[in-house]
Write a protein that holds these residues in place. Structure first.
Motif, PDB file in Angstrom:
ATOM      1  N   CYS A   1       0.951  -1.186   0.082  1.00  0.00           N
ATOM      2  CA  CYS A   1      -0.035  -0.084  -0.231  1.00  0.00           C
ATOM      3  C   CYS A   1       0.844   1.301  -0.188  1.00  0.00           C
ATOM      4  O   CYS A   1       1.741   1.330   0.762  1.00  0.00           O
ATOM      5  CB  CYS A   1      -0.958  -0.103   1.193  1.00  0.00           C
ATOM      6  N   PRO A   2       0.763   2.204  -0.881  1.00  0.00           N
ATOM      7  CA  PRO A   2       1.613   3.294  -0.896  1.00  0.00           C
ATOM      8  C   PRO A   2       1.331   4.082   0.144  1.00  0.00           C
ATOM      9  O   PRO A   2       2.296   5.010   0.653  1.00  0.00           O
ATOM     10  CB  PRO A   2       1.126   4.221  -2.153  1.00  0.00           C
TER      11      PRO A   2
ATOM     12  N   GLU B   1      -9.936   7.898   0.381  1.00  0.00           N
ATOM     13  CA  GLU B   1     -10.459   6.976   1.281  1.00  0.00           C
ATOM     14  C   GLU B   1     -11.585   6.404   0.714  1.00  0.00           C
ATOM     15  O   GLU B   1     -12.413   6.953  -0.032  1.00  0.00           O
ATOM     16  CB  GLU B   1     -10.955   7.824   2.479  1.00  0.00           C
ATOM     17  N   VAL B   2     -11.575   4.974   1.175  1.00  0.00           N
ATOM     18  CA  VAL B   2     -12.918   4.060   0.278  1.00  0.00           C
ATOM     19  C   VAL B   2     -13.791   3.609   1.574  1.00  0.00           C
ATOM     20  O   VAL B   2     -13.460   3.400   2.753  1.00  0.00           O
ATOM     21  CB  VAL B   2     -12.533   3.144  -0.202  1.00  0.00           C
ATOM     22  N   GLN B   3     -15.155   3.804   1.405  1.00  0.00           N
ATOM     23  CA  GLN B   3     -16.032   3.505   2.352  1.00  0.00           C
ATOM     24  C   GLN B   3     -16.315   1.873   2.348  1.00  0.00           C
ATOM     25  O   GLN B   3     -16.681   1.526   1.369  1.00  0.00           O
ATOM     26  CB  GLN B   3     -17.502   4.168   2.173  1.00  0.00           C
TER      27      GLN B   3
ATOM     28  N   PRO C   1       0.833  -5.401   3.132  1.00  0.00           N
ATOM     29  CA  PRO C   1       0.682  -5.850   1.852  1.00  0.00           C
ATOM     30  C   PRO C   1      -0.784  -5.976   1.507  1.00  0.00           C
ATOM     31  O   PRO C   1      -1.603  -6.139   2.514  1.00  0.00           O
ATOM     32  CB  PRO C   1       1.042  -7.254   2.206  1.00  0.00           C
ATOM     33  N   VAL C   2      -1.040  -5.762   0.198  1.00  0.00           N
ATOM     34  CA  VAL C   2      -2.424  -5.579  -0.383  1.00  0.00           C
ATOM     35  C   VAL C   2      -2.408  -6.280  -1.699  1.00  0.00           C
ATOM     36  O   VAL C   2      -1.499  -5.986  -2.262  1.00  0.00           O
ATOM     37  CB  VAL C   2      -2.897  -3.923  -0.119  1.00  0.00           C
TER      38      VAL C   2
ATOM     39  N   GLN D   1      -7.306   2.886   2.007  1.00  0.00           N
ATOM     40  CA  GLN D   1      -7.243   3.638   0.879  1.00  0.00           C
ATOM     41  C   GLN D   1      -7.235   2.968  -0.495  1.00  0.00           C
ATOM     42  O   GLN D   1      -6.824   1.557  -0.445  1.00  0.00           O
ATOM     43  CB  GLN D   1      -5.708   4.217   0.873  1.00  0.00           C
ATOM     44  N   TYR D   2      -7.775   3.629  -1.563  1.00  0.00           N
ATOM     45  CA  TYR D   2      -7.394   2.515  -2.762  1.00  0.00           C
ATOM     46  C   TYR D   2      -7.612   3.914  -3.704  1.00  0.00           C
ATOM     47  O   TYR D   2      -8.374   4.810  -3.858  1.00  0.00           O
ATOM     48  CB  TYR D   2      -9.149   2.114  -3.147  1.00  0.00           C
TER      49      TYR D   2
END
Length: 62
Positions: free
Chosen positions: A32-33, A55-57, A38-39, A50-51
């Motif tokens: 993940c930046p 921010e993602v709900q 790790p993702v 985060q995506y």
């Protein structure tokens, strides 16, 4: 040398390939930046949510 007596049907061949398909591909993991956890690719980070830099709900029921 061994030779098959009967032709393998398409259904039997495809079933065998489907059963072994998960053995061929390795799971790719990126970092993940934002938090460096790790993702898996094309997934929101479980640690920070985060995506693609935003921010993602979380989805209801997931």
């Amino acid at each position: 040398m061994g030779v098959p007596k009967k032709r393998t049907s398409k259904m039997r061949r495809d079933r065998r390939r489907a059963a072994n398909s998960n053995l061929r591909t390795a799971v790719q993991v990126t970092k993940c930046p934002n938090c460096k956890e790790p993702v898996m690719p094309h997934r929101a980070c479980t640690a920070c949510g985060q995506y693609k830099g935003r921010e993602v709900q979380p989805q209801a029921g997931a």
